[in-house]
Scaffold this motif. Structure first.
Motif, PDB file in Angstrom:
ATOM      1  N   ILE A  34     -12.650 -16.405  28.056  1.00  0.00           N
ATOM      2  CA  ILE A  34     -11.297 -16.339  27.479  1.00  0.00           C
ATOM      3  C   ILE A  34     -11.314 -16.488  25.963  1.00  0.00           C
ATOM      4  O   ILE A  34     -10.269 -16.672  25.332  1.00  0.00           O
ATOM      5  CB  ILE A  34     -10.377 -17.414  28.091  1.00  0.00           C
ATOM      6  CG1 ILE A  34     -10.884 -18.832  27.774  1.00  0.00           C
ATOM      7  CG2 ILE A  34     -10.248 -17.218  29.596  1.00  0.00           C
ATOM      8  CD1 ILE A  34      -9.922 -19.935  28.187  1.00  0.00           C
ATOM      9  N   ASN A  35     -12.499 -16.385  25.364  1.00  0.00           N
ATOM     10  CA  ASN A  35     -12.646 -16.561  23.919  1.00  0.00           C
ATOM     11  C   ASN A  35     -12.167 -15.308  23.164  1.00  0.00           C
ATOM     12  O   ASN A  35     -12.861 -14.299  23.147  1.00  0.00           O
ATOM     13  CB  ASN A  35     -14.124 -16.844  23.627  1.00  0.00           C
ATOM     14  CG  ASN A  35     -14.464 -16.889  22.154  1.00  0.00           C
ATOM     15  OD1 ASN A  35     -15.616 -16.752  21.795  1.00  0.00           O
ATOM     16  ND2 ASN A  35     -13.486 -17.094  21.288  1.00  0.00           N
ATOM     17  N   TYR A  37     -10.195 -15.906  20.002  1.00  0.00           N
ATOM     18  CA  TYR A  37      -9.822 -16.315  18.639  1.00  0.00           C
ATOM     19  C   TYR A  37     -10.760 -17.425  18.170  1.00  0.00           C
ATOM     20  O   TYR A  37     -11.095 -18.304  18.967  1.00  0.00           O
ATOM     21  CB  TYR A  37      -8.368 -16.826  18.611  1.00  0.00           C
ATOM     22  CG  TYR A  37      -7.905 -17.189  17.220  1.00  0.00           C
ATOM     23  CD1 TYR A  37      -7.388 -16.208  16.378  1.00  0.00           C
ATOM     24  CD2 TYR A  37      -8.035 -18.488  16.743  1.00  0.00           C
ATOM     25  CE1 TYR A  37      -6.985 -16.534  15.089  1.00  0.00           C
ATOM     26  CE2 TYR A  37      -7.647 -18.826  15.453  1.00  0.00           C
ATOM     27  CZ  TYR A  37      -7.118 -17.839  14.631  1.00  0.00           C
ATOM     28  OH  TYR A  37      -6.738 -18.145  13.351  1.00  0.00           O
ATOM     29  N   THR A 140      -4.203 -23.371  18.681  1.00  0.00           N
ATOM     30  CA  THR A 140      -5.656 -23.508  18.784  1.00  0.00           C
ATOM     31  C   THR A 140      -6.011 -24.921  19.225  1.00  0.00           C
ATOM     32  O   THR A 140      -5.144 -25.731  19.566  1.00  0.00           O
ATOM     33  CB  THR A 140      -6.324 -23.206  17.429  1.00  0.00           C
ATOM     34  OG1 THR A 140      -5.918 -24.214  16.481  1.00  0.00           O
ATOM     35  CG2 THR A 140      -5.920 -21.834  16.917  1.00  0.00           C
ATOM     36  N   THR A 179      -0.274 -22.602  24.483  1.00  0.00           N
ATOM     37  CA  THR A 179      -0.921 -21.875  23.386  1.00  0.00           C
ATOM     38  C   THR A 179      -0.690 -20.362  23.412  1.00  0.00           C
ATOM     39  O   THR A 179      -0.599 -19.754  22.337  1.00  0.00           O
ATOM     40  CB  THR A 179      -2.437 -22.172  23.335  1.00  0.00           C
ATOM     41  OG1 THR A 179      -3.029 -21.879  24.616  1.00  0.00           O
ATOM     42  CG2 THR A 179      -2.689 -23.628  22.981  1.00  0.00           C
ATOM     43  N   PRO A 180      -0.583 -19.699  24.575  1.00  0.00           N
ATOM     44  CA  PRO A 180      -0.343 -18.251  24.533  1.00  0.00           C
ATOM     45  C   PRO A 180       0.968 -17.876  23.850  1.00  0.00           C
ATOM     46  O   PRO A 180       1.089 -16.766  23.317  1.00  0.00           O
ATOM     47  CB  PRO A 180      -0.330 -17.851  26.010  1.00  0.00           C
ATOM     48  CG  PRO A 180      -1.136 -18.893  26.697  1.00  0.00           C
ATOM     49  CD  PRO A 180      -0.829 -20.161  25.961  1.00  0.00           C
ATOM     50  N   LEU A 186      -3.597 -14.588  21.925  1.00  0.00           N
ATOM     51  CA  LEU A 186      -3.725 -15.207  23.242  1.00  0.00           C
ATOM     52  C   LEU A 186      -2.704 -14.629  24.211  1.00  0.00           C
ATOM     53  O   LEU A 186      -3.017 -14.352  25.378  1.00  0.00           O
ATOM     54  CB  LEU A 186      -3.535 -16.727  23.140  1.00  0.00           C
ATOM     55  CG  LEU A 186      -4.491 -17.495  22.219  1.00  0.00           C
ATOM     56  CD1 LEU A 186      -4.129 -18.979  22.211  1.00  0.00           C
ATOM     57  CD2 LEU A 186      -5.935 -17.301  22.657  1.00  0.00           C
ATOM     58  N   VAL A 191      -4.374 -15.337  28.052  1.00  0.00           N
ATOM     59  CA  VAL A 191      -5.253 -16.491  28.229  1.00  0.00           C
ATOM     60  C   VAL A 191      -4.795 -17.639  27.342  1.00  0.00           C
ATOM     61  O   VAL A 191      -4.037 -17.449  26.390  1.00  0.00           O
ATOM     62  CB  VAL A 191      -6.722 -16.143  27.874  1.00  0.00           C
ATOM     63  CG1 VAL A 191      -7.264 -15.070  28.805  1.00  0.00           C
ATOM     64  CG2 VAL A 191      -6.845 -15.694  26.416  1.00  0.00           C
ATOM     65  N   VAL A 192      -5.277 -18.840  27.647  1.00  0.00           N
ATOM     66  CA  VAL A 192      -5.070 -19.989  26.771  1.00  0.00           C
ATOM     67  C   VAL A 192      -6.190 -20.019  25.739  1.00  0.00           C
ATOM     68  O   VAL A 192      -7.172 -19.285  25.845  1.00  0.00           O
ATOM     69  CB  VAL A 192      -5.041 -21.312  27.570  1.00  0.00           C
ATOM     70  CG1 VAL A 192      -3.873 -21.326  28.540  1.00  0.00           C
ATOM     71  CG2 VAL A 192      -6.365 -21.531  28.309  1.00  0.00           C
ATOM     72  N   ASP A 193      -6.049 -20.870  24.743  1.00  0.00           N
ATOM     73  CA  ASP A 193      -7.072 -20.964  23.709  1.00  0.00           C
ATOM     74  C   ASP A 193      -8.353 -21.549  24.284  1.00  0.00           C
ATOM     75  O   ASP A 193      -8.338 -22.592  24.948  1.00  0.00           O
ATOM     76  CB  ASP A 193      -6.576 -21.834  22.559  1.00  0.00           C
ATOM     77  CG  ASP A 193      -7.625 -21.996  21.482  1.00  0.00           C
ATOM     78  OD1 ASP A 193      -7.949 -20.988  20.836  1.00  0.00           O
ATOM     79  OD2 ASP A 193      -8.118 -23.122  21.298  1.00  0.00           O
ATOM     80  N   ARG A 197      -9.151 -25.289  25.539  1.00  0.00           N
ATOM     81  CA  ARG A 197      -9.556 -25.509  26.930  1.00  0.00           C
ATOM     82  C   ARG A 197     -10.803 -26.386  26.990  1.00  0.00           C
ATOM     83  O   ARG A 197     -10.936 -27.246  27.854  1.00  0.00           O
ATOM     84  CB  ARG A 197      -9.827 -24.163  27.612  1.00  0.00           C
ATOM     85  CG  ARG A 197     -10.260 -24.295  29.066  1.00  0.00           C
ATOM     86  CD  ARG A 197      -9.142 -24.917  29.897  1.00  0.00           C
ATOM     87  NE  ARG A 197      -9.577 -25.268  31.233  1.00  0.00           N
ATOM     88  CZ  ARG A 197     -10.105 -26.427  31.576  1.00  0.00           C
ATOM     89  NH1 ARG A 197     -10.306 -27.366  30.651  1.00  0.00           N
ATOM     90  NH2 ARG A 197     -10.439 -26.671  32.819  1.00  0.00           N
TER      91      ARG A 197
END
Length: 539
Positions: A34-35, A37, A140, A179-180, A186, A191-193, A197
């Protein structure tokens, strides 16, 4: 299960590090996936794992230094070691920020470690992480860290450490889910950050270390397509070409000037540390200029330069096409594997290799394609992190999850570098999977096992990792283990003898197999100084 702790003493810190490393090992691939950023390079989980691994090793070193003394480590020793280990081992943007968070906490917990100090530690950590980032962005890991500190601060004045860490974890988890909606990239990826996570995972380990129970695991939203492949061009097109990381010995004033210069050269700038030692991370197009800036500021070392998306090979000499890297438990097997052309990593008794040693071995192999054989179930996360790191350097790595040295021997025996990489990996994986493994061990204390109660000094026969036989002598126990293993069939028995086992035992076991099992061959190797007195494989 960890015991409930009233405060963050040295044992709690040690437990936290160990649990965090284990948790990041489980979730590393999901976090990598999910990376997106600041760069969609799919390595956030790996970088966090490597950073915490370094912190854990530093804490373990503190405890090892006290083993022969009369006193145990104090909390200040443990938290300072944790922070220093994370600082010198920090990887990537996320790992560097986590190192600063741990450093911020350590500065407070070193002078007090009850609930009040923990609240303050979380607040100082969140503030320090924001100050370390040149251009903080909401949505983030910084947002998640701030939310954790704020949630801890809202707990009642008489709340204990357990309540504070639980509140911090819940606050971080809630912030992560939001975060999204805070960061457009995101939201588009769904996805979440990833860094956030990872921090939730680390805080979950803190809850388990302090409270004695693991919190409910948070679901990681993973897109149908790999984010790093699907979004990288859209999100990083025109961005800097290189990631530059180095440790730096410099004064505060010199680092202030360095920050300004690096900020003009690139982005994703994070500088963490203090007291003369810093970890510098930046994305730039001119990697040489970034290193030169460090030279002008002080003494940079452990310099790492990664070209985003580049299919790099090792410099200076032409690499070979394919190599095998093997973890071996003793000098005897090390020689055997070297004769077969493999690059070896020695796992000394009680000292499993770290991921950095495995990465170094992959680099020493100097190949475009590498097959990695960890030969130990407990090395699965370490080996996976090392493989991911090597892939980021342009090496194609296949990790075959061998759980014992005899499985590695079987895999190496069918290795053929002239066939295609995929075919070779499939054949080696099949050979390892078809090999059952066993070992003998000496019981250190009375305990319950799958085979009953053992007493200190008993000989234990472990088959596929579980105690199956309890005996009084090595010879009889080994024969019983062989009988159990060969009851399911087999064509080849492999025996690896430790340095204290006489050759006569191999003769006895070979005769036992020859008389009781027709058409089953036996091969014997000398393992040298290894943890187990005898290793057994049946193919």
């Amino acid at each position: 299960m960890p015991q409930t702790a009233d405060d963050m003493d040295a044992v709690a810190v040690r437990t936290w590090c160990s649990l965090a490393l284990e948790a990041l090992g489980r979730e590393r691939e999901a976090i990598d996936a999910i990376n997106v950023y600041p760069v969609a390079d799919g390595d956030t989980g790996t970088n966090l794992y490597l950073t915490v691994e370094s912190a854990t090793q530093a804490v373990e070193a503190v405890f090892a230094a006290h083993e022969t003394g009369a006193t145990a480590p104090v909390a200040a020793d443990a938290v300072r070691a944790m922070a220093h280990g994370a600082l010198i081992g920090a990887r990537g943007n996320s790992g560097t920020i986590l190192a600063q968070l741990l450093r911020g906490m350590a500065g407070v917990l070193a002078v007090g470690h009850d609930a009040d100090q923990l609240r303050r530690a979380l607040a100082v950590a969140a503030a320090a992480a924001r100050q370390a980032v040149a251009h903080p962005v909401e949505g983030t890991v910084l947002t998640v860290a701030t939310a954790a500190a704020e949630a801890a601060a809202r707990t009642e004045d008489d709340a204990g450490t357990a309540e504070v860490v639980q509140a911090a974890y819940e606050g971080a988890r809630t912030a992560l889910e939001a975060t999204p909606g805070q960061l457009a990239v995101l939201g588009r990826a769904g996805v979440v950050d990833a860094g956030g996570r990872g921090l939730v995972t680390v805080l979950g380990a803190l809850v388990e270390a302090v409270c004695g129970r693991a919190p409910e695991r948070t679901h990681v939203a993973v897109p149908a397509l790999p984010v790093a492949d699907d979004c990288a061009a859209a999100e990083t097109e025109g961005g800097p070409a290189f990631e530059v990381i180095y440790l730096l010995e410099a004064t505060d004033d010199a680092v202030d000037r360095l920050r300004s210069r690096l900020d003009r050269l690139g982005d994703s700038l994070v500088v963490v540390g203090g007291d003369g030692l810093w970890n510098v991370h930046v994305h730039v197009d001119d990697a040489g200029a970034a290193v030169e800036a460090g030279v002008e500021a002080g003494r940079p070392y452990r310099i790492r330069i990664t070209h985003f998306g580049a299919d790099r090979v090792h410099p200076h000499t032409e690499p070979v096409q394919r190599a095998v890297v093997v973890v071996v438990p003793g000098d005897g097997l090390r020689g055997l594997c070297k004769e077969a052309g493999a690059t070896t990593v020695l796992a000394r008794p009680g000292e499993p290799p770290a991921s950095g040693e495995l990465v170094d071995a992959i680099r020493r192999a100097h190949a475009r394609e590498v097959v990695l054989l960890p030969n130990d179930a407990e090395l699965r996360h370490t080996a996976a992190a090392a493989a991911e790191q090597a892939r980021s350097e342009g090496v194609r790595v296949a990790l075959i999850p061998t759980r014992a040295a005899v499985q590695g021997i079987a895999a190496l025996a069918v290795h053929e570098p002239d066939r295609s990489f995929d075919e070779d990996v499939v054949a080696m994986t099949a050979a390892a999977g078809a090999t059952r493994y066993a070992e003998l061990a000496v019981a250190e204390r009375q305990s319950w096992t799958m085979a009953g109660i053992c007493q200190a000094g008993d000989i234990l026969g472990l088959i596929d990792g579980d105690v199956a036989v309890i005996g009084e002598d090595v010879s009889r126990t080994a024969r019983d283990v062989l009988d159990r293993m060969l009851a399911a069939g087999g064509e080849l028995v492999t025996l690896v003898l430790g340095e204290d086992i006489p050759d006569s035992l191999a003769d006895v076991l070979e005769e036992h197999v020859r008389e009781g099992y027709l058409a089953v061959d036996t091969v014997v190797y000398r393992g040298g100084h290894q943890r187990a007195p005898l290793l057994i494989g049946v193919e």
